[in-house]
Design a protein around this motif. Structure first.
Motif, mmCIF file in Angstrom:
data_model
loop_
_atom_site.group_PDB
_atom_site.id
_atom_site.type_symbol
_atom_site.label_atom_id
_atom_site.label_comp_id
_atom_site.label_asym_id
_atom_site.label_seq_id
_atom_site.Cartn_x
_atom_site.Cartn_y
_atom_site.Cartn_z
ATOM 1 N N LEU A 104 102.663 45.272 -9.272
ATOM 2 C CA LEU A 104 102.514 44.189 -10.245
ATOM 3 C C LEU A 104 103.162 44.523 -11.585
ATOM 4 O O LEU A 104 103.784 43.665 -12.219
ATOM 5 C CB LEU A 104 101.029 43.885 -10.460
ATOM 6 C CG LEU A 104 100.375 42.923 -9.471
ATOM 7 C CD1 LEU A 104 98.882 42.814 -9.754
ATOM 8 C CD2 LEU A 104 101.034 41.545 -9.537
ATOM 9 N N ARG A 147 106.099 42.264 -13.283
ATOM 10 C CA ARG A 147 105.902 41.625 -14.590
ATOM 11 C C ARG A 147 106.827 42.185 -15.670
ATOM 12 O O ARG A 147 106.894 41.640 -16.771
ATOM 13 C CB ARG A 147 104.455 41.823 -15.034
ATOM 14 C CG ARG A 147 103.433 41.093 -14.170
ATOM 15 C CD ARG A 147 102.047 41.596 -14.470
ATOM 16 N NE ARG A 147 101.015 40.843 -13.774
ATOM 17 C CZ ARG A 147 99.756 41.254 -13.638
ATOM 18 N NH1 ARG A 147 99.384 42.428 -14.155
ATOM 19 N NH2 ARG A 147 98.883 40.526 -12.979
ATOM 20 N N THR A 201 104.138 37.260 -7.104
ATOM 21 C CA THR A 201 103.281 37.878 -8.114
ATOM 22 C C THR A 201 101.850 37.377 -7.973
ATOM 23 O O THR A 201 100.891 38.170 -7.997
ATOM 24 C CB THR A 201 103.812 37.568 -9.526
ATOM 25 O OG1 THR A 201 105.132 38.092 -9.660
ATOM 26 C CG2 THR A 201 102.914 38.200 -10.589
#
Length: 288
Positions: free
Chosen positions: A198, A202, A278
């Motif tokens: 993650l 991001r 995501t």
């Protein structure tokens, strides 16, 4: 030392010499002075666009302080570079093959990577890396604690080198939901790995990561993973075929790299978008 057609072996030799020169804190001018050449000839050699004689290569390795197995490997790689036949898969059977893969990876301008059953190397968290290396205990010859740590450190340095600001600027990775769901180990390790993925998803200007759902059918890619390296038009693309065990296999023929590039695009079409991926990983993390 003369200018020649760039081949994969010459490129690997050049990247190895560039890494060794940098590690020895020597400039291209210093290398050129040792050989009595102009600086541009060292640049051509490191770019895989020039050959080097045995005597000149030995002089460079002396300047860089390269000895032992690593020296023998570079000399053997140079011999392969001199006798390469065009348009055939190249099987890297020399020691330190993983280092040469990392050199090629970091020099690329574009990376397209897919693995069907494991978290791709560039996405692996430190704990996952340790688990993967440890799982080979009892299969490969027993390594010392120092050797174990060296393998872990190398993989982490490879990530930092490739994912850093000086690494390839266009990295696209497809990971399967099966690889994310069926990770071995404790819940803590699974949480660490998902958190790590993650954070990369991001990251601004980070790699583009897509999750391939279970229901996607990609018969051509079920047999194994692969990576296609692009060099932004400066050199021909190179493909790497993942193997569980054995020598590294590379393909740089146009027909091969184009076919694998089309296959990768097909996989991306079947995968969730980066944004949806995501969200999917976030939900999976909540389940751990």
């Amino acid at each position: 030392m003369g200018r020649v057609r760039q081949t994969l072996e010459r490129r690997q030799l050049g990247l190895a010499l560039q890494r060794l020169r940098t590690s020895a804190d020597k400039s291209r001018q210093e290398a050129a002075d040792v050989l009595g050449k102009v600086r541009s000839r060292i640049a051509e050699l490191e770019e895989g666009k020039s050959t080097v004689s045995s005597d000149d290569l030995a002089a460079l390795l002396d300047l860089y302080g390269v000895t032992g197995e690593e020296r023998e490997t570079v000399l053997a790689l140079a011999a392969e570079a001199r006798k390469r036949q065009p348009r055939r898969p190249y099987t890297d059977v020399l020691p330190r093959a993983y280092q040469r893969f990392a050199d090629l990876e970091a020099s690329a301008g574009e990376i397209n990577s897919y693995e069907p059953s494991i978290i791709p190397g560039l996405l692996q968290s430190p704990g996952y890396i340790r688990a993967v290396v440890n799982d080979w205990d009892g299969i490969l010859p027993k390594s010392s604690e120092a050797e174990f740590e060296d393998r872990v450190t190398f993989r982490m340095e490879r990530q930092a080198r490739t994912l850093g600001t000086d690494g390839p600027q266009n990295i696209r990775i497809v990971v399967t939901d099966e690889a994310l769901r069926s990770m071995p180990g404790s819940p803590e390790l699974k949480k660490e790995q998902l958190d790590h993925v993650l954070s990369l998803m991001r990251r601004q200007n980070g790699p583009s990561v897509q999750v391939l759902p279970r229901q996607a059918t990609i018969t051509p890619a079920l047999g194994g993973g692969f990576t296609v390296f692009g060099f932004m038009g400066e050199s021909a693309p190179v493909a790497f075929s993942s193997v569980l065990y054995g020598p590294s296999v590379y393909l740089d023929g146009e027909a091969d790299t184009e076919a694998l590039s089309r296959l990768f695009e097909r996989i991306r079409e079947l995968a969730m978008s980066p944004a949806d991926s995501t969200v999917w990983v976030e939900r999976l993390l909540e389940e751990v």
